[in-house]
Design a protein around this motif. Sequence first.
Motif, PDB file in Angstrom:
ATOM      1  N   THR A   3      38.972  37.915  50.663  1.00 14.50           N
ATOM      2  CA  THR A   3      38.291  37.815  49.255  1.00 14.50           C
ATOM      3  C   THR A   3      37.002  38.960  49.251  1.00 14.50           C
ATOM      4  O   THR A   3      36.589  39.376  50.129  1.00 14.50           O
ATOM      5  N   GLU A   4      36.855  39.414  48.033  1.00 17.40           N
ATOM      6  CA  GLU A   4      35.929  40.481  47.875  1.00 17.40           C
ATOM      7  C   GLU A   4      34.566  40.049  47.845  1.00 17.40           C
ATOM      8  O   GLU A   4      34.318  38.863  47.755  1.00 17.40           O
ATOM      9  N   ARG A   7      29.283  41.805  44.409  1.00 16.39           N
ATOM     10  CA  ARG A   7      28.832  43.167  44.056  1.00 16.39           C
ATOM     11  C   ARG A   7      27.331  43.407  44.267  1.00 16.39           C
ATOM     12  O   ARG A   7      26.565  42.573  44.011  1.00 16.39           O
ATOM     13  N   ARG A 211      39.888  48.343  37.253  1.00 19.09           N
ATOM     14  CA  ARG A 211      38.953  48.176  38.701  1.00 19.09           C
ATOM     15  C   ARG A 211      38.041  49.188  38.543  1.00 19.09           C
ATOM     16  O   ARG A 211      38.293  50.215  39.118  1.00 19.09           O
ATOM     17  N   ARG A 215      37.196  47.709  42.174  1.00 16.18           N
ATOM     18  CA  ARG A 215      36.761  46.448  42.101  1.00 16.18           C
ATOM     19  C   ARG A 215      37.381  45.635  41.187  1.00 16.18           C
ATOM     20  O   ARG A 215      37.243  46.122  39.843  1.00 16.18           O
ATOM     21  N   ARG A 216      37.523  44.297  41.129  1.00 16.40           N
ATOM     22  CA  ARG A 216      37.935  43.517  39.967  1.00 16.40           C
ATOM     23  C   ARG A 216      36.752  43.158  39.268  1.00 16.40           C
ATOM     24  O   ARG A 216      35.559  43.677  39.386  1.00 16.40           O
ATOM     25  N   TRP A 218      33.723  41.164  37.480  1.00 17.70           N
ATOM     26  CA  TRP A 218      32.883  40.107  38.119  1.00 17.70           C
ATOM     27  C   TRP A 218      33.408  38.839  38.355  1.00 17.70           C
ATOM     28  O   TRP A 218      33.431  38.154  39.420  1.00 17.70           O
ATOM     29  N   SER A 221      36.556  38.167  40.324  1.00 16.03           N
ATOM     30  CA  SER A 221      36.192  38.421  41.906  1.00 16.03           C
ATOM     31  C   SER A 221      35.337  37.116  42.192  1.00 16.03           C
ATOM     32  O   SER A 221      35.549  36.525  43.463  1.00 16.03           O
ATOM     33  N   SER A 225      36.785  34.374  44.903  1.00 20.00           N
ATOM     34  CA  SER A 225      35.819  34.372  46.290  1.00 20.00           C
ATOM     35  C   SER A 225      35.280  33.012  46.622  1.00 20.00           C
ATOM     36  O   SER A 225      35.102  32.430  47.741  1.00 20.00           O
TER      37      SER A 225
END
Length: 232
Positions: A3-4, A7, A211, A215-216, A218, A221, A225
């Motif tokens: 998972t990311e 941020r 992205r 990144r996806r 928030w 993501s 996650s």
Amino acid sequence: MQTEKPRRLDSVSLGGIAVFGALAVVLTTLSHALGLNFPLIPYLQFDLGEIAILLAFFIFGPVPSFVAAIIEFVTLMVLGQNAPIGPILKLISILASLGGIWLGIAVVSRSRRPGFAKAAALGAFLGIISRVVFLTIANYYLLVFFGGEYAISGLIPYLAGFFKLVGIDLTSANGLSVILLFTAVFNTLQLLFVACVTYFLVSLPQVQATRAAGRRLWVISYLRSQEKPPAV
């Protein structure tokens, strides 16, 4: 499943804060210019600027959206649009709404299948409850303790004609409770409208596929996650 990571407040988020903070001010000013008043209580106006704040929340996260709200608050205080009462109440409404939405997303993220639609629905529901509770308390104290009898006795004759159009007699006996009740109705409608527009925009495939800096969004993501791996 990998998972990311959450941020950080990096240059991309800072750019988002600046863009959506400025957009919120522009949309709020546009709302004033268009005169999007609530028919029964004309000093309440529907605010398009909150769409920008919620977009910042879903795209960049809670902290950037909070900072964008503060930027809008400071700008409105300087511009003098119903300052200081208007900007203060607006800030309370936004922060209360964001808190409820954040709680709803956090609750759904711990469920077995944390989908975006479910998170948005629960977030909007809790956001409405939080917004109505905090603003009812704020308006009660504003009318009763800061405005006193003059505020209530001045508002009742001013609003009586508008309420009469829908068959409600506004009197000194029921004035405060009726005003607070329909202020809560206004706040419910405001957040429902803003949440629906924001959900539609964030749900667009073009937006979800975007992205920023690789990144996806928030919210996507964050939900992924927290997703539990399937049982084996």
